[in-house]
Design an enzyme around this catalytic site. Structure first.
Site, PDB file in Angstrom:
ATOM      1  CB  ILE A   1      -0.947  -0.015   1.236  1.00  0.00           C
ATOM      2  CG1 ILE A   1      -1.949  -1.174   1.110  1.00  0.00           C
ATOM      3  CG2 ILE A   1      -1.653   1.318   1.432  1.00  0.00           C
ATOM      4  CD1 ILE A   1      -2.817  -1.162  -0.127  1.00  0.00           C
TER       5      ILE A   1
ATOM      6  CG  ASP B   1       9.915  -0.427   4.839  1.00  0.00           C
ATOM      7  OD1 ASP B   1       8.800  -0.500   4.280  1.00  0.00           O
ATOM      8  OD2 ASP B   1      10.333  -1.291   5.636  1.00  0.00           O
TER       9      ASP B   1
ATOM     10  CB  THR C   1      -2.540  -3.389  11.403  1.00  0.00           C
ATOM     11  OG1 THR C   1      -3.188  -3.373  10.126  1.00  0.00           O
ATOM     12  CG2 THR C   1      -2.100  -1.995  11.749  1.00  0.00           C
TER      13      THR C   1
ATOM     14  CB  THR D   1      -6.770  -2.095   8.474  1.00  0.00           C
ATOM     15  OG1 THR D   1      -6.682  -1.902   7.066  1.00  0.00           O
ATOM     16  CG2 THR D   1      -8.173  -2.486   8.859  1.00  0.00           C
TER      17      THR D   1
ATOM     18  CE  LYS E   1      -9.410  -1.976   4.830  1.00  0.00           C
ATOM     19  NZ  LYS E   1      -9.413  -2.238   3.411  1.00  0.00           N
TER      20      LYS E   1
ATOM     21  NE  ARG F   1     -35.097  -8.399  -4.974  1.00  0.00           N
ATOM     22  CZ  ARG F   1     -35.846  -8.526  -6.066  1.00  0.00           C
ATOM     23  NH1 ARG F   1     -35.680  -7.703  -7.079  1.00  0.00           N
ATOM     24  NH2 ARG F   1     -36.768  -9.466  -6.165  1.00  0.00           N
TER      25      ARG F   1
ATOM     26  CB  CYS G   1      -7.517  -7.096   3.881  1.00  0.00           C
ATOM     27  SG  CYS G   1      -6.304  -5.837   3.487  1.00  0.00           S
TER      28      CYS G   1
ATOM     29  CE1 TYR H   1      -5.718 -12.277  -1.048  1.00  0.00           C
ATOM     30  CE2 TYR H   1      -3.381 -11.748  -1.111  1.00  0.00           C
ATOM     31  CZ  TYR H   1      -4.703 -11.361  -1.229  1.00  0.00           C
ATOM     32  OH  TYR H   1      -5.014 -10.067  -1.546  1.00  0.00           O
ATOM     33  CE  LYS H   2      -6.996 -11.014  -5.421  1.00  0.00           C
ATOM     34  NZ  LYS H   2      -6.767 -10.137  -6.358  1.00  0.00           N
TER      35      LYS H   2
ATOM     36  NE  ARG I   1       0.893  -9.330   2.759  1.00  0.00           N
ATOM     37  CZ  ARG I   1       0.677  -8.028   2.752  1.00  0.00           C
ATOM     38  NH1 ARG I   1       1.067  -7.290   3.756  1.00  0.00           N
ATOM     39  NH2 ARG I   1       0.075  -7.468   1.740  1.00  0.00           N
TER      40      ARG I   1
HETATM   41  N1  LIG Z   1      -2.253  -4.966   0.926  1.00  0.00           N
HETATM   42  C1  LIG Z   1      -3.524  -4.652   0.792  1.00  0.00           C
HETATM   43  O1  LIG Z   1      -4.166  -5.085  -0.150  1.00  0.00           O
HETATM   44  C2  LIG Z   1      -4.221  -3.721   1.784  1.00  0.00           C
HETATM   45  C3  LIG Z   1      -5.475  -3.209   1.424  1.00  0.00           C
HETATM   46  C4  LIG Z   1      -6.111  -2.355   2.301  1.00  0.00           C
HETATM   47  C5  LIG Z   1      -5.514  -2.035   3.527  1.00  0.00           C
HETATM   48  N2  LIG Z   1      -4.296  -2.552   3.850  1.00  0.00           N
HETATM   49  C6  LIG Z   1      -3.705  -2.159   5.148  1.00  0.00           C
HETATM   50  O2  LIG Z   1      -2.608  -1.287   4.889  1.00  0.00           O
HETATM   51  C7  LIG Z   1      -1.577  -1.499   5.872  1.00  0.00           C
HETATM   52  C8  LIG Z   1      -0.268  -1.808   5.172  1.00  0.00           C
HETATM   53  O3  LIG Z   1      -0.426  -3.000   4.447  1.00  0.00           O
HETATM   54  P1  LIG Z   1       0.613  -3.493   3.355  1.00  0.00           P
HETATM   55  O4  LIG Z   1      -0.063  -4.574   2.612  1.00  0.00           O
HETATM   56  O5  LIG Z   1       1.165  -2.338   2.597  1.00  0.00           O
HETATM   57  O6  LIG Z   1       1.760  -4.093   4.320  1.00  0.00           O
HETATM   58  P2  LIG Z   1       3.224  -4.584   3.880  1.00  0.00           P
HETATM   59  O7  LIG Z   1       3.617  -5.613   4.876  1.00  0.00           O
HETATM   60  O8  LIG Z   1       3.237  -4.913   2.423  1.00  0.00           O
HETATM   61  O9  LIG Z   1       4.132  -3.294   4.063  1.00  0.00           O
HETATM   62  C9  LIG Z   1       4.340  -2.663   5.262  1.00  0.00           C
HETATM   63  C10 LIG Z   1       5.768  -2.107   5.293  1.00  0.00           C
HETATM   64  O10 LIG Z   1       5.915  -1.366   6.507  1.00  0.00           O
HETATM   65  C11 LIG Z   1       7.250  -1.538   6.974  1.00  0.00           C
HETATM   66  N3  LIG Z   1       7.302  -1.161   8.387  1.00  0.00           N
HETATM   67  C12 LIG Z   1       6.965  -1.880   9.481  1.00  0.00           C
HETATM   68  N4  LIG Z   1       7.095  -1.141  10.593  1.00  0.00           N
HETATM   69  C13 LIG Z   1       7.542   0.083  10.204  1.00  0.00           C
HETATM   70  C14 LIG Z   1       7.863   1.272  10.877  1.00  0.00           C
HETATM   71  N5  LIG Z   1       7.743   1.374  12.202  1.00  0.00           N
HETATM   72  N6  LIG Z   1       8.313   2.324  10.151  1.00  0.00           N
HETATM   73  C15 LIG Z   1       8.445   2.237   8.815  1.00  0.00           C
HETATM   74  N7  LIG Z   1       8.138   1.138   8.106  1.00  0.00           N
HETATM   75  C16 LIG Z   1       7.681   0.070   8.790  1.00  0.00           C
HETATM   76  C17 LIG Z   1       7.557  -2.997   6.681  1.00  0.00           C
HETATM   77  O11 LIG Z   1       8.925  -3.242   6.637  1.00  0.00           O
HETATM   78  C18 LIG Z   1       6.868  -3.172   5.311  1.00  0.00           C
HETATM   79  O12 LIG Z   1       7.750  -2.952   4.246  1.00  0.00           O
HETATM   80  C19 LIG Z   1      -2.082  -2.620   6.777  1.00  0.00           C
HETATM   81  O13 LIG Z   1      -2.710  -2.093   7.904  1.00  0.00           O
HETATM   82  C20 LIG Z   1      -3.115  -3.321   5.912  1.00  0.00           C
HETATM   83  O14 LIG Z   1      -4.099  -3.983   6.682  1.00  0.00           O
HETATM   84  C21 LIG Z   1      -3.630  -3.379   2.998  1.00  0.00           C
END
Ligand SMILES: NC(=O)c1ccc[n+]([C@@H]2O[C@H](COP(=O)([O-])OP(=O)(O)OC[C@H]3O[C@@H](n4cnc5c(N)ncnc54)[C@H](O)[C@@H]3O)[C@@H](O)[C@H]2O)c1
Length: 411
Positions: free
Chosen positions: A11, A30, A80, A116, A198, A238, A252, A307-308, A315
């Site tokens: 994201i 990161d 998260t 999230t 969300k 429907r 998620c 996963y898909k 994950r």
């Molecule tokens: N991937 C999706 O499809 C999706 C969709 C909607 C919402 N989200 C939400 O968005 C959030 C991020 O998801 P994602 O899929 O991008 O996760 P991800 O694991 O792909 O990426 C998260 C990144 O954050 C870094 N990180 C961890 N702790 C850190 C810190 N303290 N400071 C800086 N960087 C740090 C990690 O090294 C990692 O590279 C989550 O809460 C997830 O639930 C994800």
């Protein structure tokens, strides 16, 4: 604007590049130094359609770093996950990202949470950390992400967004920032409602998948083909029943419903749906046992780690649960996913994965698996389980395969 984005994952990185491409100066931060180094060498840490082109276009406005710098706006996009023992949100990354921001934030700067979180997290956890060093005037909003891997960029631009602000000024400021790349409608609310919305969205999906999965189990018992039945039921104007499958994965849908349930005893359908979906890998292993009951020292091949379909994200994938259960029950398991790189147990070719295999089990609906020619496979026993109903079963039968399809009680 100078924007600092914490978390450069599925994201955070696309969001950074969209904001950079819209003319903002973006510092992506990161804690994983591999990601930072790769990006600064002009390499992407993962694949996503369109990301490569966007990276090239946005590069002059984007830089990766391991440390947070004082900026006009900060976006928190860290993981998260679910804490496995207590089944509650693990907010450690959100806490540490907020704490890093608190050390550099100045009066009048903006903080946006994209991760999230359970309802109330912004108010009770994040804002107090951000204010720890005495800054009083912070603009804050929760702006949850809805994008789906495989279509992330398209959805980040075109989906409608919800912005839940601490107050009217915060909401307006964050709306202006997102308007630089979002073409969908932007709807405004408060932080707690945005957090709840969300979780409702992903819980809605989880419950509907659970219903499809339960229908598939009932259909098998009733000797009915659930795929035909769903197709017919969906002719109702429907009704829109989703597809059953071997379980729900991803970062998620498999996790977020538990954020709603963690502090309440009222979340009954929510937890039941999780239970049904988490039970599907067990059902797949039962199908495997039936298929190979006469084979001594069996080996199976699981097709798909992601996963898909058509993504490389592993994950929470059901494949790992199916593997673990099957291995605990004395079955040797080989894995093959042509899209997933750098996973040590992934076979490098299909040929290697099916060597001495007694059963192929299709878990992930990658398009590439539809192209497999059964004539060319050298299996020890010709058994196939299709847990997604995507293969041409007549073709496989013609080539001597015994077939079972998840949810099809007629074969
Ligand atoms: N991937 C999706 O499809 C999706 C969709 C909607 C919402 N989200 C939400 O968005 C959030 C991020 O998801 P994602 O899929 O991008 O996760 P991800 O694991 O792909 O990426 C998260 C990144 O954050 C870094 N990180 C961890 N702790 C850190 C810190 N303290 N400071 C800086 N960087 C740090 C990690 O090294 C990692 O590279 C989550 O809460 C997830 O639930 C994800």
């Amino acid at each position: 604007m100078n924007i600092c984005i914490l978390g450069l994952g599925y994201i955070g990185l696309p969001t950074s590049l969209l904001l950079a491409n819209a003319g903002n100066k973006v510092l992506g931060v990161d804690i994983n130094s591999n990601i930072v180094e790769k990006l600064n060498r002009n390499e992407l840490p993962f694949k996503e359609p369109g990301l490569d082109e966007l990276f090239k276009k946005a590069k002059n406005n984007f830089q990766a770093s391991s440390s947070v710098q004082s900026s006009d706006a900060y976006i928190i996009s860290v993981p998260t996950p679910l804490e496995s023992e207590m089944k509650m949100a693990d907010l450690d990354a959100v806490k540490s990202a907020s704490s890093a921001i608190s050390k550099v934030i100045k009066e009048g700067q903006i903080v946006i949470l994209e991760s999230t979180v359970p309802p109330g997290t912004s108010e009770h956890l994040i804002l107090p950390i951000l204010r720890e060093k005495g800054v009083k005037n912070i603009y804050y909003a929760h702006c949850p992400e809805r994008a789906i891997p495989g279509k992330t960029l398209h959805e980040m631009i075109h989906n409608d967004r919800i912005i839940g602000g601490l107050d009217k000024e915060s909401t307006e400021k964050v709306k202006n920032l997102y308007s630089s790349f979002v073409q969908g409608n932007i709807f405004l609310t408060d932080t707690k409602t945005a957090e709840f919305v969300k979780l409702m969205e992903n819980t809605f999906r989880d419950i509907n998948i659970a219903l499809a999965n339960e229908f598939s189990l009932l259909a098998e018992e009733a000797h009915i083909n659930v795929w035909e039945a769903i197709n017919l039921a969906n002719k109702h104007p429907r009704v829109n029943i989703l597809k059953p499958g071997p379980g729900v994965g991803g970062h998620c849908i498999a996790i977020d419903p538990m954020f709603l349930a963690e502090k309440s005893s009222k979340a009954r359908i929510v937890t039941l749906a999780r239970e049904i979906n988490s039970g599907m890998p067990v059902h797949v292993v039962k199908m495997i046992h039936k298929m190979i009951k006469d084979v001594k020292n069996p080996t199976i091949t699981l097709l798909g780690l992601a996963y898909k379909g058509n993504v490389d994200d592993i994950r929470e994938s059901s494949t790992f649960k199916i593997k673990r259960i099957a291995e605990n029950e004395g079955i040797s398991v080989k894995l093959y996913d042509p899209l997933v790189q750098n996973y040590p147990e992934n076979s490098s070719t299909l040929e290697e994965a099916i060597k001495n295999s007694d059963c192929l089990v299709l878990i992930t609906d990658h398009d590439a698996f539809k192209e497999i020619d059964p004539k060319k496979l050298l299996m020890r026993h010709k058994n196939l389980i299709d847990a997604r109903n995507i293969l041409d079963h007549n073709l496989w039968k013609k080539n001597g395969y015994q077939i079972k399809v998840l949810g099809d009680g007629t074969i």
